[in-house]
Enzyme design. Structure first.
Site, short mmCIF file in Angstrom:
data_model
loop_
_atom_site.label_atom_id
_atom_site.label_comp_id
_atom_site.label_asym_id
_atom_site.label_seq_id
_atom_site.Cartn_x
_atom_site.Cartn_y
_atom_site.Cartn_z
N GLU A 40 0.83 -1.21 0.00
CA GLU A 40 0.00 0.00 0.00
C GLU A 40 0.86 1.26 0.00
OE1 GLU A 40 -3.96 -0.58 2.37
OE2 GLU A 40 -2.33 -1.53 3.49
N TYR A 72 -11.65 28.19 3.90
CA TYR A 72 -11.61 26.77 3.55
C TYR A 72 -10.58 26.46 2.48
CZ TYR A 72 -15.47 28.34 0.46
OH TYR A 72 -16.26 29.02 -0.43
N ILE A 91 -5.69 5.10 8.65
CA ILE A 91 -6.47 6.28 8.31
C ILE A 91 -6.96 6.96 9.59
CG2 ILE A 91 -7.12 5.56 5.99
CD1 ILE A 91 -9.84 4.62 7.09
N GLU A 92 -7.01 6.24 10.68
CA GLU A 92 -7.35 6.83 11.97
C GLU A 92 -6.32 7.91 12.35
OE1 GLU A 92 -7.33 3.62 11.16
OE2 GLU A 92 -8.80 2.49 12.33
N LYS A 118 -10.84 5.35 2.67
CA LYS A 118 -9.88 4.68 1.79
C LYS A 118 -10.71 3.83 0.83
CE LYS A 118 -5.79 1.87 2.12
NZ LYS A 118 -4.88 1.29 3.10
#
Length: 142
Positions: A40, A72, A91-92, A118
């Site tokens: 990955e 933004y 991803i946390e 993801k």
């Protein structure tokens, strides 16, 4: 800190509750290299981020002034940096770092909820996406 702004009506002025306003960026998308598996980090994947930013932008709305709200465009750049500059296993960890970075940078931000998706995670079966959500709240706004 919230500013209570009066609402003028025909007969009198109504003082509303503390304003609750949100700025949202939905489906901010990048190709990046996060994951537990070595492959990955080499191959990469498509990642999507949603950011929900709670703040009081009443003054900015009244004055029509970007300096009194959260830009933004800057938020987008911070998300891009978190997603593309450092490889992470989880991803946390990405969601956590984005939320806390935004709270550090924007003093008017009361809380930030970040969702990181993801696409096509390598889980041994069909799955549109895996998602981690993290909310960071400024201590004086809990």
């Amino acid at each position: 800190m919230s500013t209570l702004l009066p609402i003028e009506t025909h007969d009198h002025i109504i003082m509303p509750l503390a304003p609750s306003s949100y700025i949202r960026l939905q489906n901010v998308t990048f190709y990046a290299h996060h994951g537990v598996h070595k492959e990955e980090h080499f191959v990469g994947a498509k990642y999507e981020v949603d950011a929900e930013l709670r703040c009081d932008f009443s003054r900015a709305a009244i004055d029509d002034n970007i300096t009194e709200t959260i830009d933004y465009g800057i938020v987008y750049k911070r998300i891009e940096e978190a997603i593309t500059r450092k490889k992470r296993y989880l991803i946390e960890a990405v969601a956590y770092s984005i939320a806390n970075r935004l709270l550090e940078e924007f003093s008017m931000l009361q809380s930030a909820t970040i969702r990181v998706r993801k696409r096509n995670p390598p889980i041994g079966g069909v799955c549109d996406y895996a998602e981690a959500e993290y909310t960071a709240t400024r201590p004086d706004n809990q």
